[in-house]
Motif scaffolding. Structure first.
Motif, short mmCIF file in Angstrom:
data_model
loop_
_atom_site.label_atom_id
_atom_site.label_comp_id
_atom_site.label_asym_id
_atom_site.label_seq_id
_atom_site.Cartn_x
_atom_site.Cartn_y
_atom_site.Cartn_z
N LEU A 203 0.83 -1.21 0.00
CA LEU A 203 0.00 0.00 0.00
C LEU A 203 0.86 1.26 0.00
O LEU A 203 0.56 2.23 -0.71
N ASN A 204 1.93 1.26 0.79
CA ASN A 204 2.88 2.38 0.78
C ASN A 204 3.38 2.64 -0.64
O ASN A 204 3.47 3.79 -1.09
N MET A 205 3.73 1.56 -1.32
CA MET A 205 4.27 1.68 -2.68
C MET A 205 3.23 2.24 -3.64
O MET A 205 3.53 3.12 -4.46
N ILE A 206 2.02 1.73 -3.55
CA ILE A 206 0.97 2.13 -4.50
C ILE A 206 0.71 3.62 -4.41
O ILE A 206 0.76 4.34 -5.41
N THR A 207 0.43 4.12 -3.21
CA THR A 207 0.07 5.53 -3.11
C THR A 207 1.28 6.45 -3.27
O THR A 207 1.17 7.50 -3.90
N THR A 208 2.43 6.06 -2.75
CA THR A 208 3.60 6.92 -2.87
C THR A 208 4.02 7.06 -4.32
O THR A 208 4.24 8.17 -4.83
#
Length: 274
Positions: A203-208
């Motif tokens: 999730l961190n990767m997706i939004t960042t």
């Protein structure tokens, strides 16, 4: 491919209650170390989903997360952190949990087994073809999530998923599945542990990555962050000082006047040119 729930397989560790605190911590940590490596294997899948999200958001679309239990809470956490971090509207990234807001703190009986509620929850936001819906379920078998993605597919809405079991029903339903296979948990079946950590990393990767591609980061700075407390105001002032070489007082005045690091820097640069 035969579907196997590795998240439900028996722990490699026995007699946990007989372990010292030191041994418990060491063994949990050893298991946690495997999670980033499992995420690394899924990077191509993560990239494909992000590349599908970005153009939809450029068209005015939104990103939805749907999940139950821990997975639902992680989606809500990631969504709730986007406005303060990137200065985007609160309804650009939306987390929905089976059972509604009550389920954020307390489990709602049978909510994850409801096969009609996810679509009803999404319709409440006037879901449309510009949006992307990502289903989150460690097991990859949660009926609420699977049924929600099936309806999205029927309505030509892009679907993604995050699961910790390869070849799960959720992955087969999703157009852009992400499978992060972390293996059995330290406490058998406790998917809030390694599986939860894996989901949070993804999730961190997706939004960042998405927000960077949408221009919400400059250099490596959160120039659009919301100035919601003294710590963040101080950080913003120092960003301005670093960017345009002014004093702390001058940077503070610019930030107070213009309300964001980006606007303050842009105003200064334009006034200097004139």
């Amino acid at each position: 491919m035969t579907f196997t729930k590795t998240t439900e397989q028996s722990s490699k560790y026995e007699n946990l209650e007989q372990m010292s605190v030191s041994s418990l911590l060491s063994n949990i940590n050893n298991e946690d170390k495997t999670v980033p490596l499992a995420v690394e294997k899924a990077l191509p899948q993560i990239e494909q989903l992000i590349n599908a999200i970005i153009p939809k958001m450029k068209l005015g679309g939104r990103l939805f997360y749907i999940g139950a239990g821990t997975s639902g809470r992680l989606g809500i956490l990631d969504a709730s952190e986007c406005p303060p971090t990137f200065g985007v509207p609160f309804d650009l990234v939306i987390g929905i949990i089976a059972g509604g807001d009550t389920a954020i703190r307390k489990a709602v009986e049978n909510a994850e087994d409801d096969t009609t509620q996810a679509w009803n929850d999404l319709k409440a936001y006037n879901i449309n073809e510009n949006d992307v819906v990502v289903g989150i379920a460690a097991s990859g078998t949660t009926p609420y999530v699977i049924a929600g993605l099936e309806e999205c597919n029927n309505h030509n809405i892009i679907t993604g998923s995050i699961s910790c079991n390869e070849g799960s029903p959720l992955s087969l339903t999703s157009k852009y599945p992400i499978d992060v296979v972390v293996g059995p948990e330290f406490v058998t079946g406790s998917s809030r542990m390694k599986a939860g950590t894996a989901q949070k990393l993804v999730l961190n990767m997706i939004t960042t990555a998405t927000m960077v591609q949408l221009g919400k980061v400059k250099g490596n700075k959160m120039v659009d962050m919301q100035l919601s407390n003294s710590k963040l105001v101080d950080r913003g002032v120092k960003m301005i000082m670093e960017e345009i070489d002014v004093s702390y007082v001058e940077a503070s005045d610019l930030l107070q006047t213009h309300g964001s690091v980006r606007k303050a820097v842009d105003f200064f640069n334009l006034s200097t040119i004139k």
